[in-house]
Design a protein around this motif. Structure first.
Motif, PDB file in Angstrom:
ATOM      1  N   LEU A  49      22.666  -0.910 -26.756  1.00 23.36           N
ATOM      2  CA  LEU A  49      22.292  -1.439 -25.447  1.00 23.36           C
ATOM      3  C   LEU A  49      23.495  -2.179 -24.880  1.00 23.36           C
ATOM      4  CD1 LEU A  49      20.145  -2.115 -23.285  1.00 23.36           C
ATOM      5  CD2 LEU A  49      19.652  -4.178 -24.590  1.00 23.36           C
ATOM      6  N   GLU A  51      24.840  -4.166 -21.404  1.00 18.56           N
ATOM      7  CA  GLU A  51      24.542  -4.730 -20.098  1.00 18.56           C
ATOM      8  C   GLU A  51      25.855  -5.152 -19.447  1.00 18.56           C
ATOM      9  OE1 GLU A  51      21.842  -7.935 -20.764  1.00 18.56           O
ATOM     10  OE2 GLU A  51      20.222  -6.612 -21.408  1.00 18.56           O
ATOM     11  N   TYR A  52      26.010  -4.812 -18.191  1.00 16.38           N
ATOM     12  CA  TYR A  52      27.239  -5.122 -17.458  1.00 16.38           C
ATOM     13  C   TYR A  52      26.977  -6.211 -16.439  1.00 16.38           C
ATOM     14  CZ  TYR A  52      28.880  -0.674 -19.295  1.00 16.38           C
ATOM     15  OH  TYR A  52      29.250   0.341 -20.115  1.00 16.38           O
ATOM     16  N   TYR A  53      27.897  -7.168 -16.356  1.00 22.97           N
ATOM     17  CA  TYR A  53      27.852  -8.151 -15.284  1.00 22.97           C
ATOM     18  C   TYR A  53      28.786  -7.714 -14.176  1.00 22.97           C
ATOM     19  CZ  TYR A  53      25.319 -11.046 -18.569  1.00 22.97           C
ATOM     20  OH  TYR A  53      24.381 -11.509 -19.446  1.00 22.97           O
ATOM     21  N   ASP A  61      30.259   3.103 -16.172  1.00 26.33           N
ATOM     22  CA  ASP A  61      29.515   2.315 -17.152  1.00 26.33           C
ATOM     23  C   ASP A  61      29.065   3.142 -18.349  1.00 26.33           C
ATOM     24  OD1 ASP A  61      29.846   0.289 -15.348  1.00 26.33           O
ATOM     25  OD2 ASP A  61      27.752   0.209 -14.715  1.00 26.33           O
ATOM     26  N   ALA A  65      29.871   2.493 -22.302  1.00 30.57           N
ATOM     27  CA  ALA A  65      28.770   2.286 -23.253  1.00 30.57           C
ATOM     28  C   ALA A  65      28.861   3.281 -24.401  1.00 30.57           C
ATOM     29  CB  ALA A  65      27.430   2.414 -22.531  1.00 30.57           C
ATOM     30  N   GLU A 108      24.435  -9.731 -31.071  1.00 33.96           N
ATOM     31  CA  GLU A 108      24.916  -9.736 -29.696  1.00 33.96           C
ATOM     32  C   GLU A 108      26.420  -9.946 -29.685  1.00 33.96           C
ATOM     33  OE1 GLU A 108      24.274 -12.504 -25.826  1.00 33.96           O
ATOM     34  OE2 GLU A 108      22.471 -11.834 -26.899  1.00 33.96           O
ATOM     35  N   GLU A 110      29.917 -10.074 -27.029  1.00 27.27           N
ATOM     36  CA  GLU A 110      30.312 -10.270 -25.641  1.00 27.27           C
ATOM     37  C   GLU A 110      31.763  -9.848 -25.502  1.00 27.27           C
ATOM     38  OE1 GLU A 110      30.987 -13.955 -22.608  1.00 27.27           O
ATOM     39  OE2 GLU A 110      29.152 -13.938 -23.797  1.00 27.27           O
TER      40      GLU A 110
END
Length: 138
Positions: A49, A51-53, A61, A65, A108, A110
């Protein structure tokens, strides 16, 4: 019965996370079948999974990923780690009792890389070159 196979397996050594053996009296298809079964039964960690900011790159994207999902993630047993991040043995998400994601079934990462922020620290002859981002940046 013609073409009946009687493979022979000679076990050389057994350790907690490794087994050494010799497979003989069989053909390549049987060895490949055993290899595929062993790979399928070994639990692995992978990024699934993303998620893009903000994505200001020329890469879309989905491509990023996919590439992140190919990064090998090493797992260490909780008893070999120190610190407060260890919450017991890691569980596959389907076996966890939580409703979504928790520290026992997910990790998680980052990734925060900004070309404009990193460029002033680079040598003068590398300032215009593309920025290489690796798994160390996670």
């Amino acid at each position: 019965m013609p073409n009946q196979r009687f493979p022979k397996v000679e076990i050389l050594s057994i350790a907690p996370h490794e087994i050494r053996f010799i497979l003989s009296n069989t053909d390549i298809s049987m060895a490949n079948t055993i290899r595929r079964i062993m790979i399928a039964e070994v639990p692995t960690l992978a990024i699934d999974l993303v998620e893009y900011y903000e994505n200001s790159t020329v890469l879309n994207d989905e491509y990023i990923a996919h590439r992140l999902g190919l990064i090998p993630i090493r797992y260490q047993a909780p008893d070999s780690l120190s610190g407060g991040d260890v919450h017991g043995p890691f569980l596959p998400q389907m076996e966890c009792e939580c409703d979504g994601r928790c520290p026992r079934c997910s990790v998680e990462f980052e990734l925060d890389v900004d070309f404009d922020r990193v460029t002033p620290e680079r040598p003068e002859n590398e300032k215009d070159l593309p920025l290489t981002v690796t798994s160390r940046d996670l």
